[in-house]
Design a protein around this motif. Sequence first.
Motif, PDB file in Angstrom:
ATOM      1  N   HIS A  66      18.217  44.226  57.670  1.00 25.57           N
ATOM      2  CA  HIS A  66      19.003  45.080  56.767  1.00 25.57           C
ATOM      3  C   HIS A  66      19.936  44.231  55.904  1.00 25.57           C
ATOM      4  CE1 HIS A  66      21.569  48.929  56.202  1.00 25.57           C
ATOM      5  NE2 HIS A  66      20.439  49.030  55.523  1.00 25.57           N
ATOM      6  N   PRO A  67      19.374  43.490  54.948  1.00 26.35           N
ATOM      7  CA  PRO A  67      20.204  42.604  54.129  1.00 26.35           C
ATOM      8  C   PRO A  67      21.047  43.344  53.103  1.00 26.35           C
ATOM      9  CG  PRO A  67      17.920  42.515  53.419  1.00 26.35           C
ATOM     10  CD  PRO A  67      17.945  43.360  54.650  1.00 26.35           C
ATOM     11  N   THR A  68      22.172  42.741  52.756  1.00 19.28           N
ATOM     12  CA  THR A  68      22.983  43.235  51.647  1.00 19.28           C
ATOM     13  C   THR A  68      22.417  42.651  50.359  1.00 19.28           C
ATOM     14  OG1 THR A  68      24.513  41.380  51.896  1.00 19.28           O
ATOM     15  CG2 THR A  68      25.069  43.406  53.043  1.00 19.28           C
ATOM     16  N   CYS A  69      22.362  43.478  49.321  1.00 20.27           N
ATOM     17  CA  CYS A  69      21.667  43.065  48.103  1.00 20.27           C
ATOM     18  C   CYS A  69      22.554  43.064  46.864  1.00 20.27           C
ATOM     19  CB  CYS A  69      20.452  43.953  47.870  1.00 20.27           C
ATOM     20  SG  CYS A  69      19.240  43.813  49.207  1.00 20.27           S
ATOM     21  N   GLY A  70      23.856  43.299  47.029  1.00 23.66           N
ATOM     22  CA  GLY A  70      24.756  43.238  45.890  1.00 23.66           C
ATOM     23  C   GLY A  70      25.219  41.812  45.643  1.00 23.66           C
ATOM     24  N   PRO A  71      26.086  41.620  44.647  1.00 27.01           N
ATOM     25  CA  PRO A  71      26.630  40.282  44.369  1.00 27.01           C
ATOM     26  C   PRO A  71      27.372  39.734  45.584  1.00 27.01           C
ATOM     27  CG  PRO A  71      27.171  41.818  42.609  1.00 27.01           C
ATOM     28  CD  PRO A  71      26.622  42.635  43.736  1.00 27.01           C
ATOM     29  N   THR A  72      27.317  38.430  45.785  1.00 23.89           N
ATOM     30  CA  THR A  72      28.014  37.823  46.923  1.00 23.89           C
ATOM     31  C   THR A  72      29.041  36.820  46.406  1.00 23.89           C
ATOM     32  OG1 THR A  72      26.135  36.305  47.140  1.00 23.89           O
ATOM     33  CG2 THR A  72      26.164  38.213  48.578  1.00 23.89           C
ATOM     34  N   GLN A  73      28.680  35.552  46.309  1.00 25.97           N
ATOM     35  CA  GLN A  73      29.612  34.558  45.787  1.00 25.97           C
ATOM     36  C   GLN A  73      28.840  33.556  44.937  1.00 25.97           C
ATOM     37  OE1 GLN A  73      31.523  32.394  48.974  1.00 25.97           O
ATOM     38  NE2 GLN A  73      29.608  31.994  50.053  1.00 25.97           N
ATOM     39  N   PRO A  74      29.521  32.844  44.047  1.00 24.73           N
ATOM     40  CA  PRO A  74      28.830  31.906  43.163  1.00 24.73           C
ATOM     41  C   PRO A  74      27.959  30.918  43.937  1.00 24.73           C
ATOM     42  CG  PRO A  74      31.116  32.162  42.478  1.00 24.73           C
ATOM     43  CD  PRO A  74      30.983  32.890  43.791  1.00 24.73           C
ATOM     44  N   GLY A  75      26.742  30.698  43.411  1.00 26.24           N
ATOM     45  CA  GLY A  75      25.826  29.772  44.062  1.00 26.24           C
ATOM     46  C   GLY A  75      24.802  30.446  44.955  1.00 26.24           C
ATOM     47  N   ASP A  76      25.031  31.726  45.313  1.00 22.85           N
ATOM     48  CA  ASP A  76      24.071  32.451  46.133  1.00 22.85           C
ATOM     49  C   ASP A  76      22.874  32.889  45.281  1.00 22.85           C
ATOM     50  OD1 ASP A  76      25.476  32.165  48.436  1.00 22.85           O
ATOM     51  OD2 ASP A  76      26.197  34.219  48.560  1.00 22.85           O
ATOM     52  N   ILE A  77      21.808  33.294  45.968  1.00 28.36           N
ATOM     53  CA  ILE A  77      20.602  33.753  45.283  1.00 28.36           C
ATOM     54  C   ILE A  77      20.820  35.173  44.762  1.00 28.36           C
ATOM     55  CG2 ILE A  77      18.130  34.191  45.523  1.00 28.36           C
ATOM     56  CD1 ILE A  77      18.811  31.271  45.775  1.00 28.36           C
ATOM     57  N   ASP A  78      20.388  35.430  43.540  1.00 27.29           N
ATOM     58  CA  ASP A  78      20.500  36.749  42.922  1.00 27.29           C
ATOM     59  C   ASP A  78      19.859  37.826  43.797  1.00 27.29           C
ATOM     60  OD1 ASP A  78      20.771  38.551  40.425  1.00 27.29           O
ATOM     61  OD2 ASP A  78      18.624  38.651  40.901  1.00 27.29           O
ATOM     62  N   GLY A  79      20.465  39.014  43.827  1.00 21.31           N
ATOM     63  CA  GLY A  79      20.021  40.087  44.706  1.00 21.31           C
ATOM     64  C   GLY A  79      18.581  40.511  44.494  1.00 21.31           C
ATOM     65  N   LEU A  80      18.154  40.677  43.247  1.00 23.02           N
ATOM     66  CA  LEU A  80      16.792  41.129  42.975  1.00 23.02           C
ATOM     67  C   LEU A  80      15.766  40.080  43.386  1.00 23.02           C
ATOM     68  CD1 LEU A  80      17.246  42.898  39.515  1.00 23.02           C
ATOM     69  CD2 LEU A  80      17.043  43.945  41.782  1.00 23.02           C
ATOM     70  N   VAL A  81      16.107  38.804  43.202  1.00 19.63           N
ATOM     71  CA  VAL A  81      15.204  37.728  43.641  1.00 19.63           C
ATOM     72  C   VAL A  81      15.115  37.736  45.161  1.00 19.63           C
ATOM     73  CG1 VAL A  81      14.801  35.241  43.668  1.00 19.63           C
ATOM     74  CG2 VAL A  81      15.695  36.340  41.602  1.00 19.63           C
ATOM     75  N   ARG A  82      16.248  37.944  45.825  1.00 20.68           N
ATOM     76  CA  ARG A  82      16.243  37.994  47.292  1.00 20.68           C
ATOM     77  C   ARG A  82      15.326  39.111  47.788  1.00 20.68           C
ATOM     78  NH1 ARG A  82      21.619  39.314  48.916  1.00 20.68           N
ATOM     79  NH2 ARG A  82      22.458  39.009  46.842  1.00 20.68           N
ATOM     80  N   ILE A  83      15.405  40.271  47.136  1.00 22.70           N
ATOM     81  CA  ILE A  83      14.567  41.396  47.565  1.00 22.70           C
ATOM     82  C   ILE A  83      13.094  41.057  47.409  1.00 22.70           C
ATOM     83  CG2 ILE A  83      13.893  43.763  47.002  1.00 22.70           C
ATOM     84  CD1 ILE A  83      16.856  44.300  46.496  1.00 22.70           C
ATOM     85  N   ASP A  84      12.743  40.362  46.337  1.00 25.72           N
ATOM     86  CA  ASP A  84      11.348  39.925  46.173  1.00 25.72           C
ATOM     87  C   ASP A  84      10.918  39.047  47.360  1.00 25.72           C
ATOM     88  OD1 ASP A  84      11.041  41.262  43.787  1.00 25.72           O
ATOM     89  OD2 ASP A  84      11.411  39.508  42.528  1.00 25.72           O
ATOM     90  N   THR A  85      11.822  38.163  47.816  1.00 20.85           N
ATOM     91  CA  THR A  85      11.472  37.305  48.957  1.00 20.85           C
ATOM     92  C   THR A  85      11.337  38.119  50.236  1.00 20.85           C
ATOM     93  OG1 THR A  85      13.760  36.705  49.604  1.00 20.85           O
ATOM     94  CG2 THR A  85      12.694  35.356  47.899  1.00 20.85           C
TER      95      THR A  85
END
Length: 296
Positions: free
Chosen positions: A123-142
């Motif tokens: 159950h990952p969080t998919c909103g903005p996190t902190q600078p340098g993290d992977i973008d939420g939409l890209v994370r969901i694709d993974t």
Amino acid sequence: LKQGDKILLRWEGQDVAVLEASSIWKPNKVLEAKEVYGTAELEHPTVHALIAEQGQFYVGGKLRGLVSPKFKYIVQTPSEVRATLPAGKDVVAFQNRNPIHRAHFELLICAQRDVKDSILLVHPTCGPTQPGDIDGLVRIDTYEALRKETEAQYPMFRWAYLPYSMKMAGPREAIQHMIIRKNFGATHFIIGRDMAGTKSTITGDDFYGAYDAQETGKKFEAELGMKVTHYENMVYVDEETGYVEESVAKKTGKKVAKLSGTEFRRKLRAGEEIPEWFAFKSVVDILRKAGDSAFC
């Protein structure tokens, strides 16, 4: 703006709710930061956002929803997720804000195995996190690629996505995540090393202890009606041994393979080979295709 005014709240151009202002006040943000994040230092990225970027006044009141916000990925309500979970089984929830690599996945396998006959809710969080993290939409694709790749071998895994922005608040945020996952049907919650932690943007020092979140979660698990499951870092030894807990490797004198996050990103950007013991090829392919746009 005054008391009694009605404020239309919008998300991505869509009307989603109306707030009737019953209280308007100027908060003590330094005190708020200290109480919520344990520090008022601007070196904490979310404290900086709170004090330097958010508005000077807060507005509270009755909120009337119009429609659920529309996201660019599938979002399920707590009741919808609970409906997908088999009745009578324990549910172990895992929260993360990064792509899932091999060490994470090995941890999930261990957690599901340790809680007998359980369901594992990723159950990952998919909103903005902190600078340098992977973008939420890209994370969901993974996540989606990994879900499809592993679902036949691990039918006891369930996947759902939470439109939530991490605040990097350490132990207090761990408690919030436990409450959220209980609403989604979980009976157990995985708290890893340094959950919801962050570092000073100046010195690089950690704001929270490595196991503060675990200890806080265990302190309140009875009150919350949730069991905390916690694990050490999983480390890779060799092809024959695979992954083991870090203390096991040290105890047996095993040499472990290492690849830092910084080196992983360098290899990713440079198009260099990334060992499959570290990351799933399907995940690497998606991150490479996204390029620099993958990073917030």
